[in-house]
Design an enzyme around this catalytic site. Structure first.
Site, short mmCIF file in Angstrom:
data_model
loop_
_atom_site.label_atom_id
_atom_site.label_comp_id
_atom_site.label_asym_id
_atom_site.label_seq_id
_atom_site.Cartn_x
_atom_site.Cartn_y
_atom_site.Cartn_z
N VAL A 59 0.81 -1.23 0.00
CA VAL A 59 0.00 0.00 0.00
C VAL A 59 0.84 1.28 0.00
O VAL A 59 0.30 2.37 -0.17
CB VAL A 59 -1.00 0.05 1.18
CG1 VAL A 59 -2.04 -1.04 1.06
CG2 VAL A 59 -0.27 -0.01 2.53
N TYR A 145 5.29 2.97 14.97
CA TYR A 145 3.89 2.51 14.94
C TYR A 145 2.97 3.60 15.48
O TYR A 145 2.01 4.00 14.81
CB TYR A 145 3.79 1.24 15.76
CG TYR A 145 2.43 0.57 15.75
CD1 TYR A 145 2.01 -0.18 14.66
CD2 TYR A 145 1.58 0.68 16.85
CE1 TYR A 145 0.76 -0.81 14.67
CE2 TYR A 145 0.34 0.05 16.86
CZ TYR A 145 -0.06 -0.70 15.77
OH TYR A 145 -1.29 -1.32 15.78
P1 NAD Z 1 -1.35 -8.50 11.22
O1 NAD Z 1 0.11 -8.21 11.25
O2 NAD Z 1 -1.82 -9.89 11.42
O3 NAD Z 1 -2.02 -7.95 9.89
C1 NAD Z 1 -1.51 -6.86 9.15
C2 NAD Z 1 -1.62 -7.22 7.69
O4 NAD Z 1 -1.15 -6.10 6.90
C3 NAD Z 1 -0.73 -8.41 7.29
O5 NAD Z 1 -1.46 -9.31 6.49
C4 NAD Z 1 0.42 -7.75 6.53
O6 NAD Z 1 1.03 -8.62 5.60
C5 NAD Z 1 -0.28 -6.57 5.89
N1 NAD Z 1 0.64 -5.48 5.54
C6 NAD Z 1 1.60 -4.93 6.31
N2 NAD Z 1 2.23 -3.95 5.63
C7 NAD Z 1 1.64 -3.89 4.41
C8 NAD Z 1 1.86 -3.09 3.26
N3 NAD Z 1 2.79 -2.13 3.23
N4 NAD Z 1 1.07 -3.31 2.17
C9 NAD Z 1 0.12 -4.26 2.17
N5 NAD Z 1 -0.12 -5.05 3.23
C10 NAD Z 1 0.63 -4.86 4.34
O7 NAD Z 1 -2.01 -7.54 12.35
P2 NAD Z 1 -3.52 -7.45 12.88
O8 NAD Z 1 -3.50 -7.71 14.31
O9 NAD Z 1 -4.43 -8.21 12.00
O10 NAD Z 1 -3.79 -5.89 12.71
C11 NAD Z 1 -4.55 -5.37 11.63
C12 NAD Z 1 -4.73 -3.88 11.81
O11 NAD Z 1 -5.39 -3.61 13.04
C13 NAD Z 1 -3.41 -3.12 11.83
O12 NAD Z 1 -3.57 -1.91 11.12
C14 NAD Z 1 -3.20 -2.83 13.29
O13 NAD Z 1 -2.45 -1.68 13.50
C15 NAD Z 1 -4.62 -2.68 13.79
N6 NAD Z 1 -4.70 -2.99 15.22
C16 NAD Z 1 -4.60 -4.27 15.68
C17 NAD Z 1 -4.64 -4.51 17.05
C18 NAD Z 1 -4.56 -5.91 17.62
O14 NAD Z 1 -4.59 -6.06 18.83
N7 NAD Z 1 -4.51 -6.95 16.84
C19 NAD Z 1 -4.76 -3.44 17.94
C20 NAD Z 1 -4.83 -2.15 17.44
C21 NAD Z 1 -4.81 -1.94 16.07
#
Ligand code: NAD
Ligand code: UDP
Ligand code: UDP
Length: 312
Positions: A59, A145
Site C-alpha cells: 500500500v 507505529y
Molecule cells: P497483522 O500483522 O496480522 O495484519 C496486518 C496485515 O497487513 C498483514 O497481512 C500484513 O502482511 C499486511 N501489511 C503490512 N504492511 C503492508 C503493506 N505495506 N502493504 C500491504 N499489506 C501490508 O495484524 P492485525 O493484528 O491483524 O492488525 C490489523 C490492523 O489492526 C493493523 O492496522 C493494526 O495496526 C490494527 N490494530 C490491531 C490490534 C490488535 O490487537 N490486533 C490493535 C490495534 C490496532
C-alpha cells in the site's frame, strides 16, 4: 445492495476475519496484502469463493481499483514485527493512508481506518476516552507505529475536512483470537504456545502492567457496525474494558491449558505502556456496540485453534 469492499491487510489476523464476515454478508471482497506479516494460509479457504479476489500489493505504492468501500488495515501490529522494519512501518501507515485516501477520494468511497489504542501511548489518563490526546514518545522504539498511526489519523481528518472524504476511524485495543501468528511475539499467542508446549512463560517485567483484551468476533462486529452507519465518523474506541494484569493473563492461560509451564521474568521492553483500558461509552451510544465474549471463552477458542495448529 452488493458493494465491492477493499480490505488492505486482508491476509492478516484481523483482516482475514473481516474478509470472511464481509463475504458472509454478501459483499464482493478485494483483499490487498503484501504478506509482510500476513499469510495466504489465513485466507486459503476463501480463494475459491467467486466473490473473493486477492491482490499482492504494497500500500506504500498507489493502487487504482474500482471499489465502493475501503477498510484500511495494512500494517504490522505486533511490536516485534513493526520494530523489525521501523521505517517500513511508518511508510506503511503514512503513505498507505495517503494512497488509500486518494483512492477513496477518487471513488467517493467510504474508508475506515484501523487505528489503535497506541495513539494514547503510555497513557496518563485511565481509562482512555477518545478525547484524551495521548502520551507518546516521538523518538522511541514504538514511535514508528504510534506516530505512524497518529499521522494516519491526521490524514484521515484532513482528507475529510479538505476533500469531504467519507471517513470512519476506530481505535482498536488489544485483540486476540484464532489466526494470531504463532510466533509474532504478541502476548496471547506467545503464552498459549508456550503453555501448550510446556515451555517457560515469558513474563516481561513483573507482569503487573495491564491490558484489556477483546475477542476478534466482537471487534469485527464493532468495525462493521462503524462502517455501516451514517452519523459517527470517530475516532471511536473498540475494545473490551475488562482489564487484567499480564500475570493474571498468564495464570488464566495456564489453568485453561492445564499446563505445568513456569513463569519466567524477562526485562520489560522499552516504553511498554503500564496500563490500558478503553472507555467505550461512545461505541455503546453511537453504535449500540459492546463486547460479548468473556476472556475465558475467547481464550478457549484461541487455545483450541493453537492446539490444532501445533498438532499438525
Ligand atoms: P497483522 O500483522 O496480522 O495484519 C496486518 C496485515 O497487513 C498483514 O497481512 C500484513 O502482511 C499486511 N501489511 C503490512 N504492511 C503492508 C503493506 N505495506 N502493504 C500491504 N499489506 C501490508 O495484524 P492485525 O493484528 O491483524 O492488525 C490489523 C490492523 O489492526 C493493523 O492496522 C493494526 O495496526 C490494527 N490494530 C490491531 C490490534 C490488535 O490487537 N490486533 C490493535 C490495534 C490496532
Ligand atoms: N491514489 C491511488 N489510487 C487512486 C487515487 C489516488 O493510489 O485511485 C494515490 C495517488 O497516487 C496519490 C495519493 O493517492 O499519490 C493521494 O491522492 P490525492 O488525489 O489525494 O492527491 P494527489 O494526487 O494530488 O497527490
Ligand atoms: N508481554 C509479555 N510476554 C510476552 C509478550 C508480551 O509479558 O511474551 C507483555 C508486554 O510486555 C506487554 C503486554 O504483554 O506489556 C502486551 O504485549 P503485546 O506485544 O501483545 O502488545 P502491546 O499491547 O504491548 O502492543
Amino acid at each position: 445492495m452488493k458493494s465491492t469492499v477493499l480490505v488492505t491487510g486482508g491476509a492478516g489476523f484481523i483482516g482475514s476475519h473481516l474478509c470472511e464476515r464481509l463475504l458472509a454478508d454478501g459483499q464482493d471482497v478485494l483483499c490487498v496484502d503484501n504478506f509482510y506479516t500476513g499469510s495466504k494460509d489465513n485466507i486459503r479457504h476463501l480463494l475459491d469463493n467467486p466473490c473473493f479476489e486477492l491482490i499482492r500489493h504494497d500500500v506504500v505504492l498507489p493502487l487504482y481499483v474500482e471499489v465502493d468501500q475501503i477498510y484500511n488495515l495494512a500494517c504490522a501490529a505486533s511490536p516485534v514485527q513493526y520494530q523489525s522494519d521501523p521505517v517500513g512501518t511508518t511508510k506503511t501507515s503514512v503513505m498507505g493512508a495517503i494512497n488509500m485516501l486518494g483512492l477513496a477520494r477518487r471513488k467517493r468511497a467510504r474508508i475506515l481506518q484501523a487505528s489503535t489504542s497506541e495513539v494514547y501511548g503510555d497513557p496518563l489518563q485511565h481509562p482512555q476516552p477518545e478525547t484524551y490526546w495521548g502520551h507518546v514518545n516521538p523518538i522511541g522504539a514504538r514511535a514508528c507505529y504510534d506516530e505512524g498511526k497518529r499521522c494516519a489519523e491526521t490524514l484521515f481528518f484532513d482528507y475529510h475536512r479538505q476533500w469531504n472524504v467519507d471517513i470512519r476511524v476506530i481505535r482498536i485495543f488489544n485483540t486476540y483470537g484464532p489466526r494470531l501468528h504463532r510466533n509474532d511475539g504478541r502476548v496471547v499467542s506467545n503464552f498459549i504456545v508456550q503453555a501448550l508446549r510446556g515451555e517457560p512463560i515469558t513474563l516481561f517485567g513483573d507482569g503487573q502492567q495491564t491490558r484489556s483484551f477483546c475477542y476478534v468476533d466482537d471487534l469485527i462486529d464493532g468495525m462493521v457496525g462503524m462502517m455501516d452507519q451514517d452519523t459517527e465518523i470517530g475516532p471511536i474506541n473498540i475494545g473490551n474494558p475488562a482489564e487484567c494484569t499480564i500475570r493474571e493473563l498468564a495464570e488464566t492461560i495456564l489453568r485453561l491449558t492445564d499446563s505445568k509451564s513456569e513463569l519466567v521474568q524477562h526485562p520489560l521492553p522499552i516504553d511498554d505502556p503500564v496500563r490500558r483500558k478503553p472507555q467505550i461509552d461512545k461505541a455503546e451510544t453511537a453504535l449500540g456496540w459492546s463486547p460479548k465474549v468473556t476472556l475465558e471463552d475467547g481464550l478457549g477458542e484461541t487455545i483450541a485453534y493453537f492446539r490444532h495448529l501445533l498438532s499438525k
